[in-house]
Design an enzyme around this catalytic site. Structure first.
Site, mmCIF file in Angstrom:
data_model
loop_
_atom_site.group_PDB
_atom_site.id
_atom_site.type_symbol
_atom_site.label_atom_id
_atom_site.label_comp_id
_atom_site.label_asym_id
_atom_site.label_seq_id
_atom_site.Cartn_x
_atom_site.Cartn_y
_atom_site.Cartn_z
ATOM 1 N N ASN A 39 49.642 38.679 38.568
ATOM 2 C CA ASN A 39 49.127 38.360 36.966
ATOM 3 C C ASN A 39 49.697 38.625 35.957
ATOM 4 O O ASN A 39 49.258 40.289 35.379
ATOM 5 C CB ASN A 39 47.920 39.614 37.192
ATOM 6 N N LYS A 69 48.550 38.012 33.128
ATOM 7 C CA LYS A 69 46.781 38.626 31.991
ATOM 8 C C LYS A 69 47.845 37.473 31.078
ATOM 9 O O LYS A 69 48.815 36.638 30.796
ATOM 10 C CB LYS A 69 46.927 40.286 31.867
ATOM 11 N N HIS A 122 38.329 38.134 37.547
ATOM 12 C CA HIS A 122 38.697 39.062 36.981
ATOM 13 C C HIS A 122 38.365 40.119 36.106
ATOM 14 O O HIS A 122 37.393 40.168 35.438
ATOM 15 C CB HIS A 122 39.965 38.816 36.032
ATOM 16 N N GLU A 135 38.663 41.244 33.609
ATOM 17 C CA GLU A 135 38.684 41.180 32.557
ATOM 18 C C GLU A 135 37.667 40.604 31.943
ATOM 19 O O GLU A 135 37.514 40.300 30.657
ATOM 20 C CB GLU A 135 39.850 41.146 32.032
ATOM 21 N N GLU A 188 40.142 45.621 42.908
ATOM 22 C CA GLU A 188 41.045 46.233 41.224
ATOM 23 C C GLU A 188 39.843 47.678 41.250
ATOM 24 O O GLU A 188 39.092 46.941 40.180
ATOM 25 C CB GLU A 188 41.208 45.041 40.183
ATOM 26 N N GLY A 226 46.035 49.173 34.505
ATOM 27 C CA GLY A 226 46.694 49.164 32.588
ATOM 28 C C GLY A 226 46.762 50.451 32.844
ATOM 29 O O GLY A 226 46.482 50.616 31.476
ATOM 30 N N SER A 271 47.226 49.889 38.470
ATOM 31 C CA SER A 271 48.639 50.521 38.336
ATOM 32 C C SER A 271 49.445 50.220 39.919
ATOM 33 O O SER A 271 50.278 51.114 40.300
ATOM 34 C CB SER A 271 48.607 52.080 38.519
#
Ligand code: 13P
Length: 260
Positions: free
Chosen positions: A10, A12, A102, A104, A174, A180, A220
């Site tokens: 991904n 992003k 996701h 985010e 996730e 991240g 990660s």
């Protein structure tokens, strides 16, 4: 039947279409040099909308052993939805996968499980496969209610789908606190939740769906930790953020099966 693992990068909001060309070419050369076998581990890049046409041209023109897809999709079919991109538009570009929900998107765009389930449905209706994301924030993990929390998300996201669609889905677990941050869940943490998700799918949609659904871990993931994560029985792949922007690193993740 054994599930083929899926390693999805991904990107992003990184890399314009010129930069995308460089990364995809380098990834393809690196995999070819290492004698990558797509039958052992499927590789996909999940790129910004503006990169898709370029990636499609490269992959199809050079017959690269890579799948590609999008990071989001509109729940609407067409019409007055400024800024949105429909599932049919993505299907026309031969996207294989579309990430929905996701963390985010949930955090910055207020996406709910109901919306995410509806997006997964339109992705299937357009002939593509959704990668349906779930995962708990740190507060929930600290309370120890992460399994129930994630199963609640999964229940609502899968509700609109048929058993056949669930069987063909990819679910990405996730944990938000591991995205991240460099903080990776232990392989046992990943297995605990991925195993619970498979149990839920089996109980709700039947044994065939439970056997077939692919469940990824994300957060990660790197070349140095992917092998132990992939050794878990209910982890069928990884959704990789930062490490997918480096061709050598992502190639090693895709070829986790050859490590050691
Ligand atoms: P990182 O691999 O950078 O932690 O990102 C994970 C992720 O959000 C993939 O969708």
């Amino acid at each position: 039947m054994a599930r083929t693992s899926l390693m999805a990068g991904n990107w992003k909001m990184n890399l314009n279409h010129v930069e995308a060309t460089g990364l995809v070419q380098k990834l393809a050369w690196t995999l070819a040099d290492a004698k990558y076998d797509p039958a052992l581990s499927e590789a996909a890049v999940i790129v910004p909308f503006t990169d898709i046409r370029t990636v499609q041209t490269l992959v199809e023109g050079d017959k690269l052993p890579l799948k590609f897809g999008a990071q989001d999709v509109s729940v609407h079919a067409s019409g007055a939805y400024t800024g949105e991109v429909s599932a049919d538009m993505l299907a026309k570009l031969n996207c294989s996968y579309v990430v929905v929900g996701h963390s985010e998107r949930r955090e910055y765009h207020g996406e709910t499980d109901e919306l995410i389930g509806a997006k997964a449905k339109v992705v299937f209706e357009a002939g593509m496969t959704p990668i349906i994301c779930c995962g708990e924030v740190l507060e929930i993990r600290k309370q120890g209610t992460h399994v129930e929390h994630v199963l609640g998300q999964v229940e609502d996201c899968l509700a609109p789908l048929t058993a056949e669609q669930v069987a063909a889905s990819v679910i990405a677990y996730e944990p938000v606190w591991a995205i991240g941050t460099g903080e990776v869940a232990t392989p046992e943490d990943a297995q605990e939740v991925c195993g619970a998700i498979r149990g839920y799918v089996t109980d709700t949609f039947g044994a065939a769906a439970g056997e077939a659904v692919r469940i990824q871990y994300g957060g990660s993931v790197k070349a140095s930790n992917v092998v132990e994560i992939m050794a878990q029985p209910d982890v069928d792949g990884a959704l990789v953020g930062g490490a997918s922007l480096n061709a050598d690193e992502f190639a090693k993740i895709v070829m986790y099966y050859a490590a050691g």
